[in-house]
Scaffold this motif. Structure first.
Motif, PDB file in Angstrom:
ATOM      1  N   PHE B  43      -0.494   3.791 -16.271  1.00 28.32           N
ATOM      2  CA  PHE B  43      -0.567   2.452 -15.696  1.00 28.32           C
ATOM      3  C   PHE B  43       0.788   1.926 -15.201  1.00 28.32           C
ATOM      4  CE2 PHE B  43      -0.652  -2.151 -15.588  1.00 28.32           C
ATOM      5  CZ  PHE B  43      -1.648  -2.324 -14.637  1.00 28.32           C
ATOM      6  N   PRO B  44       1.859   2.020 -16.005  1.00 30.41           N
ATOM      7  CA  PRO B  44       3.148   1.547 -15.477  1.00 30.41           C
ATOM      8  C   PRO B  44       3.565   2.259 -14.192  1.00 30.41           C
ATOM      9  CG  PRO B  44       3.294   1.862 -17.842  1.00 30.41           C
ATOM     10  CD  PRO B  44       1.975   2.409 -17.413  1.00 30.41           C
ATOM     11  N   LEU B  45       3.283   3.550 -14.122  1.00 31.94           N
ATOM     12  CA  LEU B  45       3.619   4.309 -12.914  1.00 31.94           C
ATOM     13  C   LEU B  45       2.818   3.786 -11.721  1.00 31.94           C
ATOM     14  CD1 LEU B  45       5.038   6.767 -11.621  1.00 31.94           C
ATOM     15  CD2 LEU B  45       3.130   8.167 -12.368  1.00 31.94           C
ATOM     16  N   PHE B  46       1.526   3.614 -11.968  1.00 34.29           N
ATOM     17  CA  PHE B  46       0.631   3.124 -10.929  1.00 34.29           C
ATOM     18  C   PHE B  46       1.029   1.709 -10.494  1.00 34.29           C
ATOM     19  CE2 PHE B  46      -3.094   0.385 -10.345  1.00 34.29           C
ATOM     20  CZ  PHE B  46      -3.543   0.866  -9.130  1.00 34.29           C
ATOM     21  N   TYR B  47       1.343   0.863 -11.475  1.00 32.20           N
ATOM     22  CA  TYR B  47       1.712  -0.529 -11.214  1.00 32.20           C
ATOM     23  C   TYR B  47       2.994  -0.589 -10.378  1.00 32.20           C
ATOM     24  CZ  TYR B  47       2.547  -5.463 -12.445  1.00 32.20           C
ATOM     25  OH  TYR B  47       2.761  -6.815 -12.422  1.00 32.20           O
ATOM     26  N   MET B  48       3.945   0.296 -10.721  1.00 33.97           N
ATOM     27  CA  MET B  48       5.207   0.343  -9.989  1.00 33.97           C
ATOM     28  C   MET B  48       4.974   0.689  -8.520  1.00 33.97           C
ATOM     29  SD  MET B  48       8.582   2.452 -11.072  1.00 33.97           S
ATOM     30  CE  MET B  48       8.175   4.120 -10.721  1.00 33.97           C
ATOM     31  N   ILE B  49       4.184   1.739  -8.289  1.00 36.55           N
ATOM     32  CA  ILE B  49       3.925   2.169  -6.919  1.00 36.55           C
ATOM     33  C   ILE B  49       3.136   1.091  -6.169  1.00 36.55           C
ATOM     34  CG2 ILE B  49       2.736   3.894  -5.509  1.00 36.55           C
ATOM     35  CD1 ILE B  49       3.372   5.912  -7.761  1.00 36.55           C
ATOM     36  N   SER B  50       2.155   0.529  -6.865  1.00 34.66           N
ATOM     37  CA  SER B  50       1.301  -0.459  -6.223  1.00 34.66           C
ATOM     38  C   SER B  50       2.095  -1.707  -5.816  1.00 34.66           C
ATOM     39  CB  SER B  50       0.166  -0.789  -7.189  1.00 34.66           C
ATOM     40  OG  SER B  50      -0.293  -2.068  -6.992  1.00 34.66           O
ATOM     41  N   LEU B  51       2.949  -2.212  -6.707  1.00 38.67           N
ATOM     42  CA  LEU B  51       3.727  -3.405  -6.363  1.00 38.67           C
ATOM     43  C   LEU B  51       4.722  -3.130  -5.246  1.00 38.67           C
ATOM     44  CD1 LEU B  51       4.657  -5.676  -9.354  1.00 38.67           C
ATOM     45  CD2 LEU B  51       2.552  -5.473  -8.082  1.00 38.67           C
ATOM     46  N   SER B  52       5.180  -1.859  -5.173  1.00 34.65           N
ATOM     47  CA  SER B  52       6.171  -1.560  -4.145  1.00 34.65           C
ATOM     48  C   SER B  52       5.579  -1.682  -2.754  1.00 34.65           C
ATOM     49  CB  SER B  52       6.747  -0.164  -4.355  1.00 34.65           C
ATOM     50  OG  SER B  52       5.818   0.811  -3.970  1.00 34.65           O
ATOM     51  N   PHE B  53       4.251  -1.706  -2.666  1.00 38.85           N
ATOM     52  CA  PHE B  53       3.605  -1.850  -1.358  1.00 38.85           C
ATOM     53  C   PHE B  53       3.090  -3.263  -1.120  1.00 38.85           C
ATOM     54  CE2 PHE B  53       3.300   2.759  -1.808  1.00 38.85           C
ATOM     55  CZ  PHE B  53       3.743   3.140  -0.551  1.00 38.85           C
ATOM     56  N   MET B  54       3.218  -4.120  -2.160  1.00 42.17           N
ATOM     57  CA  MET B  54       2.600  -5.431  -2.045  1.00 42.17           C
ATOM     58  C   MET B  54       3.625  -6.450  -1.559  1.00 42.17           C
ATOM     59  SD  MET B  54       0.443  -7.267  -5.038  1.00 42.17           S
ATOM     60  CE  MET B  54      -0.518  -5.862  -5.533  1.00 42.17           C
ATOM     61  N   PRO B  55       3.252  -7.290  -0.592  1.00 37.80           N
ATOM     62  CA  PRO B  55       4.164  -8.366  -0.203  1.00 37.80           C
ATOM     63  C   PRO B  55       4.308  -9.350  -1.363  1.00 37.80           C
ATOM     64  CG  PRO B  55       2.378  -8.105   1.392  1.00 37.80           C
ATOM     65  CD  PRO B  55       2.020  -7.292   0.195  1.00 37.80           C
ATOM     66  N   ILE B  56       5.501  -9.941  -1.510  1.00 38.67           N
ATOM     67  CA  ILE B  56       5.761 -10.783  -2.665  1.00 38.67           C
ATOM     68  C   ILE B  56       4.826 -11.988  -2.725  1.00 38.67           C
ATOM     69  CG2 ILE B  56       7.639 -12.040  -1.493  1.00 38.67           C
ATOM     70  CD1 ILE B  56       7.671 -11.179  -5.222  1.00 38.67           C
ATOM     71  N   GLN B  57       4.443 -12.540  -1.556  1.00 40.44           N
ATOM     72  CA  GLN B  57       3.551 -13.714  -1.576  1.00 40.44           C
ATOM     73  C   GLN B  57       2.217 -13.361  -2.215  1.00 40.44           C
ATOM     74  OE1 GLN B  57       4.861 -12.373   1.094  1.00 40.44           O
ATOM     75  NE2 GLN B  57       6.187 -13.859   2.131  1.00 40.44           N
ATOM     76  N   VAL B 265      16.327 -11.773  -4.508  1.00 35.81           N
ATOM     77  CA  VAL B 265      15.674 -10.562  -4.009  1.00 35.81           C
ATOM     78  C   VAL B 265      14.263 -10.453  -4.599  1.00 35.81           C
ATOM     79  CG1 VAL B 265      15.894  -8.067  -3.770  1.00 35.81           C
ATOM     80  CG2 VAL B 265      17.937  -9.479  -3.957  1.00 35.81           C
ATOM     81  N   PRO B 266      13.253 -10.326  -3.736  1.00 37.58           N
ATOM     82  CA  PRO B 266      11.876 -10.221  -4.243  1.00 37.58           C
ATOM     83  C   PRO B 266      11.703  -8.993  -5.150  1.00 37.58           C
ATOM     84  CG  PRO B 266      11.902 -10.480  -1.851  1.00 37.58           C
ATOM     85  CD  PRO B 266      13.313 -10.297  -2.281  1.00 37.58           C
ATOM     86  N   LYS B 267      10.949  -9.202  -6.247  1.00 37.44           N
ATOM     87  CA  LYS B 267      10.739  -8.100  -7.192  1.00 37.44           C
ATOM     88  C   LYS B 267      10.037  -6.914  -6.537  1.00 37.44           C
ATOM     89  CE  LYS B 267      12.147 -10.596 -10.705  1.00 37.44           C
ATOM     90  NZ  LYS B 267      13.590 -10.580 -10.897  1.00 37.44           N
ATOM     91  N   THR B 268       9.175  -7.202  -5.590  1.00 37.04           N
ATOM     92  CA  THR B 268       8.424  -6.107  -4.959  1.00 37.04           C
ATOM     93  C   THR B 268       9.365  -5.182  -4.184  1.00 37.04           C
ATOM     94  OG1 THR B 268       7.973  -7.642  -3.168  1.00 37.04           O
ATOM     95  CG2 THR B 268       6.212  -7.280  -4.749  1.00 37.04           C
ATOM     96  N   VAL B 269      10.413  -5.778  -3.610  1.00 36.11           N
ATOM     97  CA  VAL B 269      11.389  -4.971  -2.873  1.00 36.11           C
ATOM     98  C   VAL B 269      12.146  -4.065  -3.840  1.00 36.11           C
ATOM     99  CG1 VAL B 269      13.520  -5.105  -1.543  1.00 36.11           C
ATOM    100  CG2 VAL B 269      11.619  -6.603  -0.979  1.00 36.11           C
ATOM    101  N   LEU B 270      12.522  -4.625  -5.007  1.00 35.13           N
ATOM    102  CA  LEU B 270      13.218  -3.810  -6.009  1.00 35.13           C
ATOM    103  C   LEU B 270      12.284  -2.755  -6.591  1.00 35.13           C
ATOM    104  CD1 LEU B 270      15.486  -6.345  -7.835  1.00 35.13           C
ATOM    105  CD2 LEU B 270      16.060  -4.714  -6.055  1.00 35.13           C
ATOM    106  N   MET B 271      10.976  -3.070  -6.632  1.00 35.40           N
ATOM    107  CA  MET B 271      10.003  -2.084  -7.101  1.00 35.40           C
ATOM    108  C   MET B 271      10.051  -0.871  -6.172  1.00 35.40           C
ATOM    109  SD  MET B 271       8.530  -2.219  -9.825  1.00 35.40           S
ATOM    110  CE  MET B 271       7.736  -3.362 -10.884  1.00 35.40           C
TER     111      MET B 271
END
Lengths: 328, 303
Positions: B43-57, B265-271
């Protein structure tokens, strides 16, 4: 390279046979020293020497600003650094946190590793995938692992609090709150929330390490003992506690020792998860605080020395006690 | 032995014995455990990849959502943002990738080379320093990194080697040599010495033996050690923080994610940055999983 080796190739046969063994041994010895020397020099210069120098610095007054002019050969030694470091109000608190964190993280990660190893010991469909996945927390870079946890546990947009919210709980700042007010029928233990969260992270991140060792040992155990106990009517749990576990003592004690030392010395994990806030400041984080926050090199060196000394004392006690038990 | 006596008179409860009951209980628990471990690791791996594609809004509006929309997956917005140079409004991670690669590759090359020679000598040749080496490895293991870091920090400040990748490379080499030396030495000891003696008798020099016999035979072990060292250097954080933090142009990937973890810096960008650090390590690890796990466990089961 090739020319020199060719030259030495033709060397030996020309010499008298009687003296040959003596010179060969001596030449081997010289070559041996030549081969280890670069590695030894690098490690000595950048690991051993700094450790020794750290001892010296911890008795000197050195601040970061005066570093360029400081005369390190000025042997004006003082105990002021130790006074300053140990005089801080939260020094003993940091020591206590370090021990809770180390013992908690070590025990939990090994227990979880044992559980994981027992889970995948016997074959099932997809075992290779599960086994590979289990290594992820340990293999992932620490910065990525810590960052994902921080985002997952974030009180405003983290997924953990979203799920808590869904079952009707208030959001909890897992990494930012020192105590959790908990009241169970008049008994309020107020568990140290952030510290427990950090320990949970430790267990999650390092269980794969224990898992690898334990699984390798489990698979090397002779099957006959287990089968004999089974024939005698021992149940699964009895076979685990009376047959398997006693045979695992060796691996488990090595694992405990290694993990204890490494967790005790660990800096990155807590620094990246909480920055040492909310009651999670371990000694290593305090050392870097003295260096980067207060620019006090002498105090940082002194606290570092105390950390190493504590570990050394613990190890001496451990080996003493262990040694006596083995011979008794 | 007491076990057998205890279990013999177990009375059947509701038609099944305790042994049968436990078989069934742990049989079920095994599947529960498998699900548990899969969830906590995947799950953490999946969550990391998934958030990295999600816009912060999207994340702020709906934190419970963990599948980004198709548009945001194909746009790679966070990745573009994190990699773009600072001058173009990005976070400048390309530069961090470059720095980290230089550091890790240089460390891998130097450590592996020095460790091969030292490990060979420690495994095969007789000389005075030999005992000190196996003992020294242990001592280095025991020392807290922070204790070594302070004098190094002082030393490199004085030598003006702080804020340089060369300075940090030397530190990484010194801190990885002991592990590499230990792993290689135990491998060299498993090679039958007769092979090398045959080479010596046939007129090869020691260097000839190392190059023509020992190295080819231990290629897998050397590859494992090199990968291991690469991963240590790639992931390193403490020394990078102490040595490079003042010069953004020299930051490594780890340092970049940590330093940019601020309000701006948006967290999604750092993801996306985290995924960039993680992918090479995971890929390397699974490409060589067997070597690495064997190398890891060979080090410890011995003690």
């Amino acid at each position: 390279m090739t020319t020199t080796s060719a030259a030495t190739d033709t060397g030996p046969p020309a010499r008298p046979a009687s003296r040959r063994t003596g010179t060969l041994a001596r030449r081997e010895a010289r070559l041996g020293i030549l081969l280890v020397l670069p590695a030894v020099l690098v490690v000595f210069g950048l690991v051993i020497f700094p450790v020794l120098w750290n001892i010296s610095m911890s008795f000197q007054r050195i601040r970061l600003i005066e570093l360029r002019e400081f005369n390190f050969l000025d042997f004006d030694y003082t105990l002021a650094n130790f006074d300053r470091v140990m005089g801080v109000r939260d020094f003993w608190d940091n020591v206590r946190v370090t021990f809770i964190y180390t013992i908690g993280g070590t025990t939990l990660s090994i227990a979880m590793g044992m559980w994981a190893a027992l889970t995948v010991k016997s074959a099932f469909r997809g075992r290779a995938v599960v086994r590979g996945l289990m290594l992820f927390p340990y293999v992932a870079p620490i910065i990525a692992a810590a960052f994902v946890w921080r985002v997952m546990l974030n009180p405003t947009f983290g997924i953990a609090n979203e799920w808590l919210d869904a079952v009707g709980f208030q959001p909890i700042d897992f990494l930012g709150r020192r105590d959790f007010e908990l009241n169970l029928f008049g008994w309020d233990p107020n568990p140290p929330l952030a510290l427990l969260t950090v320990i949970a992270f430790e267990a999650w991140r390092y269980f794969p390490f224990a898992f690898l060792f334990i699984l390798a040992r489990l698979q090397a155990l002779p099957a006959e003992l287990d089968e004999a106990a089974k024939v005698d009517g021992a149940t699964l749990s009895q076979r685990f506690f009376y047959v398997t576990l006693p045979q695992m003592r060796g691996v488990l004690s090595v694992l405990f020792l290694l993990r204890f030392i490494w967790t005790f010395n660990k800096f990155d994990d807590i620094f990246l998860l909480t920055g040492g806030g909310a009651g999670t400041k371990v000694i290593t984080v305090a050392v870097i605080d003295w260096l980067r926050g207060r620019f006090d090199v002498g105090a940082a060196a002194a606290l570092g020395l105390l950390l190493a000394a504590m570990l050394a004392v613990l190890l001496v006690i451990y080996f003493r006690w262990f040694y006596e038990e083995e011979t008794a | 032995m007491a076990v057998a006596q205890q279990t013999a008179p177990v009375t059947p409860k509701r038609g099944i014995t305790r042994a049968e009951f436990e078989e069934r209980l742990f049989g079920t628990l095994k599947w529960v455990s498998i699900v548990f471990f899969v969830v906590i690791t995947a799950f953490p791996l999946f969550y990391m990849i998934s958030l990295s594609f999600m816009p912060i809004q999207q994340l702020l509006q709906d934190p419970g959502r963990f599948l980004p929309s198709w548009d945001s997956i194909t746009s790679f917005e966070s990745y573009k943002d994190v990699l773009r140079p600072q001058s173009e409004g990005g976070q400048g991670f390309w530069r961090f990738v470059r720095n980290t690669l230089i550091l890790s590759l240089a460390t891998t090359f130097l450590t592996t080379t020095l460790a091969i020679f030292a490990a060979y000598a420690a495994a095969r040749l007789e000389f005075r320093l030999k005992k000190v080496i196996s003992w020294g490895i242990l001592v280095v293991y025991l020392f807290p990194a922070v204790v070594i870091a302070i004098p190094l920090f002082v030393m490199f400040t004085r030598l003006q080697l702080r804020n340089s990748l060369i300075g940090l490379t030397i530190v990484y080499v010194a801190s990885t040599i002991p592990v590499a030396l230990y792993m290689l030495r135990s491998y060299f000891l498993t090679i039958p010495p007769e092979l090398e003696e045959a080479g010596l008798i046939d007129g090869l020099s020691r260097f000839g033996v190392i190059r023509r016999i020992t190295l080819p035979l231990s290629a897998p072990a050397i590859a494992a050690v090199a990968l291991f060292v690469f991963m240590i250097a790639w992931n390193e954080f403490l020394f990078a923080l102490l040595f490079l933090v003042e010069d953004r142009g020299l930051w490594t990937l780890s340092l970049g994610v940590q330093q940019l973890d601020t309000q701006e810096v948006p967290k999604t960008v750092l993801m996306a940055g985290s995924v960039i650090i993680t992918i090479p390590v995971i890929a390397l690890f699974f490409a060589a999983e067997r070597f690495l796990t064997e190398g890891l466990t060979a080090g410890g089961v011995k003690g």
